[in-house]
Design an enzyme around this catalytic site. Structure first.
Site, PDB file in Angstrom:
ATOM      1  N   ARG A  51       0.907  -1.387   0.202  1.00 33.99           N
ATOM      2  CA  ARG A  51       0.014  -0.083  -0.014  1.00 33.99           C
ATOM      3  C   ARG A  51       0.668   1.351  -0.069  1.00 33.99           C
ATOM      4  O   ARG A  51       0.431   2.298  -0.517  1.00 33.99           O
ATOM      5  CB  ARG A  51      -0.805   0.040   1.310  1.00 33.99           C
ATOM      6  N   LYS A 154       3.854 -18.907   7.148  1.00 34.01           N
ATOM      7  CA  LYS A 154       3.388 -19.220   8.512  1.00 34.01           C
ATOM      8  C   LYS A 154       3.060 -18.148   9.395  1.00 34.01           C
ATOM      9  O   LYS A 154       3.665 -16.918   8.793  1.00 34.01           O
ATOM     10  CB  LYS A 154       4.298 -20.198   9.277  1.00 34.01           C
ATOM     11  N   LYS A 188      16.039 -25.410   5.740  1.00 29.59           N
ATOM     12  CA  LYS A 188      17.650 -25.329   6.594  1.00 29.59           C
ATOM     13  C   LYS A 188      18.347 -26.771   5.774  1.00 29.59           C
ATOM     14  O   LYS A 188      18.036 -27.954   6.130  1.00 29.59           O
ATOM     15  CB  LYS A 188      17.467 -25.564   8.189  1.00 29.59           C
ATOM     16  N   GLU A 222      16.618 -20.297  21.829  1.00 26.15           N
ATOM     17  CA  GLU A 222      16.674 -18.712  21.178  1.00 26.15           C
ATOM     18  C   GLU A 222      17.162 -17.880  22.265  1.00 26.15           C
ATOM     19  O   GLU A 222      16.788 -17.933  23.268  1.00 26.15           O
ATOM     20  CB  GLU A 222      15.485 -18.227  20.544  1.00 26.15           C
ATOM     21  N   ASP A 241       3.508 -20.750  17.660  1.00 22.92           N
ATOM     22  CA  ASP A 241       4.485 -20.029  16.851  1.00 22.92           C
ATOM     23  C   ASP A 241       5.581 -21.194  16.369  1.00 22.92           C
ATOM     24  O   ASP A 241       6.543 -21.136  15.511  1.00 22.92           O
ATOM     25  CB  ASP A 241       5.548 -18.998  17.539  1.00 22.92           C
ATOM     26  N   HIS A 246       7.640 -25.739  13.209  1.00 25.55           N
ATOM     27  CA  HIS A 246       9.064 -26.320  12.910  1.00 25.55           C
ATOM     28  C   HIS A 246       9.257 -27.533  14.023  1.00 25.55           C
ATOM     29  O   HIS A 246      10.065 -28.324  13.241  1.00 25.55           O
ATOM     30  CB  HIS A 246       9.967 -25.387  13.642  1.00 25.55           C
ATOM     31  N   LYS A 336      12.392 -18.792  24.264  1.00 24.58           N
ATOM     32  CA  LYS A 336      13.138 -17.505  24.115  1.00 24.58           C
ATOM     33  C   LYS A 336      13.803 -17.141  25.038  1.00 24.58           C
ATOM     34  O   LYS A 336      13.512 -17.376  26.135  1.00 24.58           O
ATOM     35  CB  LYS A 336      11.725 -16.540  23.482  1.00 24.58           C
ATOM     36  N   LYS A 341      21.714 -19.371  21.200  1.00 21.11           N
ATOM     37  CA  LYS A 341      20.838 -19.966  20.238  1.00 21.11           C
ATOM     38  C   LYS A 341      21.351 -21.241  20.006  1.00 21.11           C
ATOM     39  O   LYS A 341      22.412 -21.532  19.382  1.00 21.11           O
ATOM     40  CB  LYS A 341      20.840 -19.178  18.836  1.00 21.11           C
TER      41      LYS A 341
HETATM   42  C1  BG6 Z   1       9.907 -18.222  13.344  1.00 21.98           C
HETATM   43  C2  BG6 Z   1       9.373 -17.842  14.569  1.00 21.98           C
HETATM   44  O1  BG6 Z   1       9.164 -19.088  12.641  1.00 21.98           O
HETATM   45  O2  BG6 Z   1      11.297 -18.899  13.518  1.00 21.98           O
HETATM   46  C3  BG6 Z   1      10.093 -16.893  15.503  1.00 21.98           C
HETATM   47  O3  BG6 Z   1       8.166 -17.073  14.209  1.00 21.98           O
HETATM   48  C4  BG6 Z   1      11.548 -17.745  15.644  1.00 21.98           C
HETATM   49  O4  BG6 Z   1       9.874 -16.623  16.582  1.00 21.98           O
HETATM   50  C5  BG6 Z   1      12.027 -18.036  14.272  1.00 21.98           C
HETATM   51  O5  BG6 Z   1      12.284 -16.682  16.120  1.00 21.98           O
HETATM   52  C6  BG6 Z   1      13.533 -18.983  14.484  1.00 21.98           C
HETATM   53  O6  BG6 Z   1      13.880 -19.208  13.424  1.00 21.98           O
HETATM   54  P1  BG6 Z   1      15.565 -19.294  13.102  1.00 21.98           P
HETATM   55  O7  BG6 Z   1      15.857 -19.816  11.530  1.00 21.98           O
HETATM   56  O8  BG6 Z   1      16.320 -18.414  13.293  1.00 21.98           O
HETATM   57  O9  BG6 Z   1      15.774 -20.677  14.124  1.00 21.98           O
END
Ligand code: BG6
Length: 507
Positions: A51, A154, A188, A222, A241, A246, A336, A341
């Site tokens: 937009r 997603k 991945k 994370e 989420d 995943h 989180k 990570k």
């Molecule tokens: C996303 C989630 O699908 O994947 C996020 O919505 C998350 O909350 C992310 O941080 C993590 O992805 P990656 O590739 O960094 O592990």
């Protein structure tokens, strides 16, 4: 029917919601990287649709900032100059049916003749149904002038009924073969490698079952908190989420039966079967099979309810009711604002049935452990026992390790969107979720969310940001008779290598 010669036609990627984060952070950097590798079809064009009152120039500059920040490897200005000439901006309202004829017209002018098209829904999810309906009503889904593929990001629905409804809307306009539901974890390299690792070797598959495997842990930790996505997150929570998509996908790759071929549907059939075999967790049993946590400070985040019960950390204990996995627990753990990570899969094998070595009292042989590192330590590690040299019967745990970076170079792992975008362009749907798998995953997840929101919910444990998560997670797994497995470094970085060894006391 699509004309036979679609392969010779140019392709246009139309990005809906093109001024959003995903386009700058992932899609354009990945497309640019593919361009630099010479892997994009010639004549590929990218049309951003949104937009904001942008010109082509402003849009390209907006994307450039993202590319400079997020592209892997060094930035090449000359290559960007050439690549960006293929990017155009079309202004319009995603939800307004009356704007679509204008979009169709602009695309026609840009293409100058028959062309294949990818419609990429990179907008926020509430627009997915309306964009699809608008594409249908404007007759933009028909394949008379080249193939049409639709890509849905997603989250795919927020529960089973909404996912079923979204599938219904999509499939009233497109055929299933035109639909690409993204789960970027499947792009991945290391997630794809699970199938190669399992089925490209002979030594793992015979022992990949309840006879040899003790239990499985999948961890996705994370270090980042919810950041600027707090508004979305406080509606979703970690189960929607991460677990619904995943985690379910990683679980399916670890647990599926070998497919007879590498064809998209052969693989997706097997993945679906595993998800169908998940033992349901009823809402009133959730406290037994789930643990939830929230990092301290989450409730102070803008757009988060001050009394929010939304989990930012969760553990699920899952069983798969089939011949291969009967009785074997799968612990899925995500959170989180944790120490580091780390996404990894740990497969612990059973201990040897009989110990012939004179172990010290109270000690047992360490079971073999296979760790598949999804990120950031991409690779695999196999732990096994050896004899300490120059001793009678001392043992030590050692590892055989494989790191992608060592074998293929430090930049060998591409951004997951590169693989996914290439696959969309060639029409390979293997790495995309099929309708049935999405709905089966929701069917399993829905009662869990209901249980976590309901009267019988387990307590919400508050944990410190930057920690390993709630200490109660250790008790949770201990109650089931297990302990969290981890390699040194990564999320559970407090571990010491020595933890893996024992020595017979000197005599
Ligand atoms: C996303 C989630 O699908 O994947 C996020 O919505 C998350 O909350 C992310 O941080 C993590 O992805 P990656 O590739 O960094 O592990």
């Amino acid at each position: 029917m699509a004309p036979v010669n679609t392969t010779a036609m140019p392709v246009t990627i139309v990005i809906f919601g093109a001024t959003g984060d995903l386009t700058r952070r992932k899609l354009i950097p990945s497309l640019f990287s593919l361009y630099r590798k010479g892997r994009l079809p010639s004549g590929l064009r990218i049309a951003g649709y949104a937009r904001r009152p942008y010109s082509n120039e402003i849009f390209r500059n907006y994307l450039l900032e993202g590319v400079q920040e997020y592209v892997r490897g060094s930035f090449d200005p000359a290559a960007w100059q050439a690549f960006s000439q293929n990017i155009v901006y079309v202004r319009g309202d995603l939800s307004n049916t009356e704007d679509y004829p204008g979009l169709q017209l602009s695309l026609g002018e840009i293409e100058g003749g028959p062309a294949n098209r990818v419609y990429y829904l990179a907008s926020s999810p509430e627009y997915f149904p309306i964009v699809v309906k608008n594409l249908g009503e404007s007759r933009m889904a028909g394949e008379e002038e080249g193939w049409r593929r639709i890509v849905i990001e997603k989250p795919f629905g927020r529960d089973l009924p909404s996912a079923v409804e979204l599938n219904r809307i999509i499939l009233s306009v497109f055929q299933e073969s035109q639909v690409y539901r993204i789960d970027h974890y499947l792009g991945k390299e290391t997630a794809q490698n699970i199938l190669f690792f399992r089925f490209g070797n002979t030594i793992f598959e015979p022992i990949w079952n309840r006879n040899y495997i003790d239990h499985v842990q999948i961890t996705m930790a994370e270090s980042v908190d919810v950041g600027h996505r707090a508004g979305y997150y406080d509606q979703a929570g970690i189960i929607r989420d991460i677990f619904q998509n995943h985690m379910m996908q990683l679980l399916a790759l670890v647990a599926m039966e070998p497919s007879s071929s590498f064809e998209a549907d052969a693989i997706r059939n097997e993945k679906s079967k595993v998800l169908t075999a998940l033992r349901p967790i009823a809402a009133d049993e959730v406290a037994k099979y789930a643990l939830r946590g929230q990092y301290r400070g989450y409730r102070g985040t803008e757009k988060v309810a001050p009394d929010s019960q939304i989990p930012t950390y969760a553990v699920l204990q899952i069983y798969i009711d089939n011949w291969r996995w009967q009785g074997i627990p799968f612990f899925l753990r995500c959170g989180k604002a944790l120490t580091a990570k780390t996404t990894e899969i740990n497969i612990q094998f059973r201990r040897p049935p009989h110990v012939l070595f004179p172990l010290p009292p109270g000690r047992d042989i360490k079971p073999n452990l296979l760790t598949i590192g999804i990120q950031p330590d991409e690779g695999a590690h196999l732990r096994f026992e050896v004899k300490n040299p120059d001793t009678t019967a001392e043992m030590h745990s050692v590892e055989m390790s494989f790191h992608y970076a060592d074998v293929f170079g430090p930049d060998s792992i591409p951004e997951s969107y590169e693989r996914l975008l290439l696959d969309i362009l060639v029409g390979d749907a293997s790495l995309f979720a099929r309708k049935d798998a999405i709905e089966t995953a929701w069917r399993f997840i829905d009662p869990i969310i209901k249980g976590l929101d309901g009267q019988a919910a387990p307590p919400l444990y508050i944990y410190e940001p930057g920690s390993r998560g709630p200490a109660e997670a250790d008790e949770f797994i201990a109650r089931a008779g297990y302990a969290w497995l981890h390699r040194c470094g990564g999320h559970d970085s407090t571990c010491e290598r020595e933890e893996y060894s024992w020595k017979k006391p000197h005599q």
